[in-house]
Design an enzyme around this catalytic site. Structure first.
Site, PDB file in Angstrom:
ATOM      1  N   ASP A 148       5.501  -7.642   3.247  1.00 54.59           N
ATOM      2  CA  ASP A 148       4.837  -6.398   3.658  1.00 54.59           C
ATOM      3  C   ASP A 148       5.007  -6.257   5.168  1.00 54.59           C
ATOM      4  O   ASP A 148       4.619  -7.158   5.925  1.00 54.59           O
ATOM      5  CB  ASP A 148       3.346  -6.499   3.302  1.00 54.59           C
ATOM      6  CG  ASP A 148       2.721  -5.162   3.009  1.00 54.59           C
ATOM      7  OD1 ASP A 148       3.096  -4.184   3.661  1.00 54.59           O
ATOM      8  OD2 ASP A 148       1.842  -5.105   2.124  1.00 54.59           O
ATOM      9  N   ASP A 250       4.817  -0.530   5.225  1.00 48.10           N
ATOM     10  CA  ASP A 250       3.478   0.040   5.128  1.00 48.10           C
ATOM     11  C   ASP A 250       3.378   1.382   5.862  1.00 48.10           C
ATOM     12  O   ASP A 250       3.805   1.486   7.020  1.00 48.10           O
ATOM     13  CB  ASP A 250       2.483  -0.952   5.752  1.00 48.10           C
ATOM     14  CG  ASP A 250       1.058  -0.484   5.657  1.00 48.10           C
ATOM     15  OD1 ASP A 250       0.513  -0.498   4.544  1.00 48.10           O
ATOM     16  OD2 ASP A 250       0.484  -0.081   6.693  1.00 48.10           O
ATOM     17  N   GLU A 304       5.965   2.684   1.695  1.00 49.19           N
ATOM     18  CA  GLU A 304       4.751   3.185   1.060  1.00 49.19           C
ATOM     19  C   GLU A 304       4.669   4.687   1.306  1.00 49.19           C
ATOM     20  O   GLU A 304       4.738   5.139   2.441  1.00 49.19           O
ATOM     21  CB  GLU A 304       3.528   2.498   1.669  1.00 49.19           C
ATOM     22  CG  GLU A 304       2.260   2.867   0.939  1.00 49.19           C
ATOM     23  CD  GLU A 304       1.007   2.647   1.776  1.00 49.19           C
ATOM     24  OE1 GLU A 304      -0.045   2.505   1.171  1.00 49.19           O
ATOM     25  OE2 GLU A 304       1.079   2.651   3.021  1.00 49.19           O
ATOM     26  N   HIS A 370      -3.681  -2.914  -4.104  1.00 42.04           N
ATOM     27  CA  HIS A 370      -4.872  -3.368  -3.367  1.00 42.04           C
ATOM     28  C   HIS A 370      -5.650  -2.218  -2.731  1.00 42.04           C
ATOM     29  O   HIS A 370      -6.703  -2.444  -2.153  1.00 42.04           O
ATOM     30  CB  HIS A 370      -4.423  -4.355  -2.286  1.00 42.04           C
ATOM     31  CG  HIS A 370      -3.565  -3.677  -1.269  1.00 42.04           C
ATOM     32  ND1 HIS A 370      -2.288  -3.215  -1.571  1.00 42.04           N
ATOM     33  CD2 HIS A 370      -3.804  -3.315   0.006  1.00 42.04           C
ATOM     34  CE1 HIS A 370      -1.795  -2.614  -0.503  1.00 42.04           C
ATOM     35  NE2 HIS A 370      -2.687  -2.665   0.467  1.00 42.04           N
ATOM     36  N   ASP A 371      -5.120  -1.004  -2.787  1.00 46.48           N
ATOM     37  CA  ASP A 371      -5.826   0.153  -2.231  1.00 46.48           C
ATOM     38  C   ASP A 371      -6.526   0.955  -3.319  1.00 46.48           C
ATOM     39  O   ASP A 371      -7.024   2.060  -3.055  1.00 46.48           O
ATOM     40  CB  ASP A 371      -4.845   1.081  -1.496  1.00 46.48           C
ATOM     41  CG  ASP A 371      -4.319   0.451  -0.227  1.00 46.48           C
ATOM     42  OD1 ASP A 371      -5.054  -0.341   0.392  1.00 46.48           O
ATOM     43  OD2 ASP A 371      -3.165   0.736   0.139  1.00 46.48           O
TER      44      ASP A 371
HETATM   45  C1  NOJ Z   1      -1.641   1.072   3.578  1.00 39.61           C
HETATM   46  C2  NOJ Z   1      -2.084  -0.263   3.073  1.00 39.61           C
HETATM   47  O1  NOJ Z   1      -1.702  -0.387   1.737  1.00 39.61           O
HETATM   48  C3  NOJ Z   1      -3.578  -0.327   3.284  1.00 39.61           C
HETATM   49  O2  NOJ Z   1      -4.158  -1.439   2.664  1.00 39.61           O
HETATM   50  C4  NOJ Z   1      -3.853  -0.339   4.756  1.00 39.61           C
HETATM   51  O3  NOJ Z   1      -5.243  -0.295   4.968  1.00 39.61           O
HETATM   52  C5  NOJ Z   1      -3.200   0.861   5.437  1.00 39.61           C
HETATM   53  N1  NOJ Z   1      -1.856   1.111   4.994  1.00 39.61           N
HETATM   54  C6  NOJ Z   1      -3.143   0.654   6.925  1.00 39.61           C
HETATM   55  O4  NOJ Z   1      -2.203  -0.341   7.211  1.00 39.61           O
END
Ligand code: NOJ
Length: 608
Positions: A148, A250, A304, A370-371
């Site tokens: 990541d 990310d 992402e 994880h989000d």
């Molecule tokens: C996306 C990530 O998946 C998330 O977990 C993170 O808080 C934000 N980007 C900021 O890096």
């Protein structure tokens, strides 16, 4: 009331044969500096229409949230040695790649997404030696490793930022975005994580504001600065030389900003992708990255977020663009709402993405990360009678669609939302800041608590449930976030013993996908579009045709499809017992087609 809460919280937010082709000699990690694009695949002899085979298309990616996976040293925080102790578990799943959330040095404002040193390992997670052992252990088991990379922003504790904020003429000043206060207040920018949702933070040291799309401790990096970009490529080379097999970039769609800082219309934040995604020069940066990194290392690349529309997504990943490999779009995970969702919308989203990428480009398929809160709690039914069935049904969906599956750790057990009652139990800074924001503006906080019980990211971050011992076998200490109290019944050890468990079903599905390229490359056709509860589709490739039937409801259901079922062979079902009575009416089809009965949350696959 519920609807008034912003849904921004990251809705944005075979095969032993494959092994030599992918890794060279079995057991040996891949060559680190092999030039040329990463496109070797186990089906390299096959040429599906419009899609050239590649290992990353055939990969089954398993995402590990390291903080919550397995704690080795008893400090309550998952770590690399913990993952190393579970390497054989990973191998037993059959997955072919692991994506690990950030493991670099970090003060952990955002659990590692705020990096203070890109060439070191976070002390809670271990050492570089542990990392080397982990990478080797994965490669020995023929599992690739996806890193990541968080380069939209760094931590405010990174040396670059310390330098940058120290004076206006520091050489690192332009590594970040600054607005001098004598110009007045900068034009409003929305911050996803700030307690006031204000992305400009005043810093008295130099009487200027710095930009942070995420938290105050995550200042945005200035990609317009070639020196910054050179640093990033150096970091990527450092990890690629170690042998990592891929990068997940990310929040990358946000890196390019219009630094003339135009005023955005009032309320822009309700549709902030239109203003934040794919800014000026983003594609130039990606092509430069391709030239510097991706054209020299056999790594896969995924960013992402996939932009504002299909054209943006294609521009990011079509092979002739020489930018990235895979699009990772959020439309699918944005479908569920606390009050439920319509299967028609779910089908529409996945069908739309499939058809847009039928001939060119490649997408990812996922229902969680994880989000997100837990897959079974959002898309399935986590009440005891249906938890296992619906989670197996969703697993069937992920592993039978076209696109590279990204499967989130714990979903193979059907782990569920924890649904904290008290705000004190939450750990995620994004939730805590938003809670404070809602409170400050006088929102209905009881309704807000209901909302986060359904949607908060911490629901998907509770410790992995290994067994029925204290703390679910995750740690010998006090876990950094509470373990879901359902662990005595819902855990890996119990599921190992049950051949029909979600865990063993996941293994079967993984094996099935790896053995049948039809699930990777086959043409997708949605068959019973109007059916409100059954998702029925075929996948077809080189003379092989599979039919997938999924009942998304808690009651019996029927699908009528224009398919000849006379010689259909049942390949897999998520029920232990055979269907009682007659399942198929008019198998040869009549005017209404073949009619097939499904039990609650039943998933079946037929070979036609
Ligand atoms: C996306 C990530 O998946 C998330 O977990 C993170 O808080 C934000 N980007 C900021 O890096």
């Amino acid at each position: 009331m519920k609807k008034s809460f912003f849904f921004i919280c990251f809705t944005f937010f075979s095969c032993s044969l494959i092994v030599p082709a992918v890794f060279g000699q079995a057991g040996r990690p891949p060559a680190t500096k092999t030039p040329g694009p990463a496109n070797r695949s186990s089906h390299a002899g096959l040429q599906p229409d419009g899609n050239k085979p590649a290992w990353w298309k055939e990969a089954i990616v398993y995402q590990i949230y390291p903080r919550s996976f397995k704690d080795h040293d008893g400090d309550g925080i998952g770590d690399l040695k913990g993952i190393i102790s579970k390497l054989d578990y990973l191998k037993s799943l059959g997955i072919t790649a692991v994506w690990l959330n950030p493991i670099y040095s970090s003060p952990n404002d955002d659990n590692g997404y705020d990096i203070s040193d890109y060439r070191n390992i976070m002390k809670e997670f271990g050492t570089m030696e542990d990392f080397n052992v982990l990478l080797k252990g994965l490669h020995e088991r023929h599992i690739r490793f996806v890193m990541d990379l968080v380069v939209n922003h760094s931590s405010d504790e990174h040396e670059w930022f310390r330098q940058s904020r120290s004076s206006r003429d520091n050489p690192y000043r332009n590594y970040y975005h600054w607005w001098n206060a004598e110009r007045g207040k900068p034009p409003y920018r929305y911050s996803l994580f700030d307690v006031n949702h204000d992305a400009w933070r005043y810093d008295s040291l130099t009487d200027a504001y710095y930009l942070h799309y995420f938290s105050r401790k995550q200042p945005d990096l200035n990609w317009e600065n070639p020196a910054l970009r050179k640093e990033i490529y150096g970091i990527m080379r450092f990890w690629a030389d170690k042998g990592v097999d891929g990068f997940r970039l990310d929040a990358f769609q946000f890196v390019a900003k219009d630094t003339t800082w135009p005023k955005f219309p009032d309320g822009f934040e309700k549709d902030f992708f239109q203003y934040y995604a794919i800014g000026p020069h983003l594609h130039d940066y990606l092509r430069e990255m391709y030239g510097q990194i991706f054209s020299h290392y056999p790594v896969m690349s995924v960013a992402e977020g996939a932009g504002r529309n299909m054209q943006d997504a294609h521009d990011l990943v079509d092979a002739d663009r020489k930018e990235l490999n895979l699009a990772y779009a959020f439309d699918g995970v944005s479908v569920p709402r606390p009050e439920g969702y319509k299967l028609s919308e779910f089908k529409e989203v996945f069908s739309r993405w499939d058809s847009a990428f039928a001939d060119k480009g490649w997408i990812s398929i996922f229902l969680a990360n994880h989000d997100q809160a837990r897959m079974v709690s959002r898309f399935g039914n986590d009440s005891p009678p249906f938890r296992e069935l619906s989670s197996k049904m969703l697993t069937t969906f992920i592993l039978t669609m076209r696109g590279t599956p990204f499967y989130y750790n714990g979903d193979e057990l059907g782990m569920t939302n924890i649904r904290f009652d008290k705000i004190e139990d939450y750990r995620d800074m994004a939730t805590l800041n938003d809670y404070q924001y809602q409170k400050n503006k006088g929102a209905d906080m009881a309704a807000y608590m209901d909302f986060i019980r359904f949607s908060a990211r911490d629901n998907g971050r509770t410790p992995f449930q290994w067994d029925s011992s204290p703390q679910a076998g995750f740690t010998a200490g006090e876990p950094w976030i509470k373990v879901n109290p359902n662990y005595p019944v819902l855990n890996a050890a119990a599921q190992e013993k049950d051949p029909a468990s979600p865990l063993n079903y996941f293994r079967k599905m993984v094996a099935l996908r790896k053995k049948n390229p039809v699930f990777v490359y086959g043409r997708y056709l949605d068959l019973d579009r109007e059916n409100p509860v059954v998702y029925a589709y075929t996948r077809e490739y080189r003379g092989q045709k599979m039919l997938v039937l999924l009942n998304f409801s808690a009651t019996d259901a029927k699908t009528a499809i224009p398919v000849n079922m006379a010689n259909a062979k049942l390949i897999l079902s998520n029920y232990k017992d055979v269907f009682p009575g007659k399942r198929i009416e008019a198998p040869g089809g009549d005017r209404a087609g073949a009619r097939i009965m499904l039990r609650p949350y039943e998933a079946i696959i037929y070979k036609l």
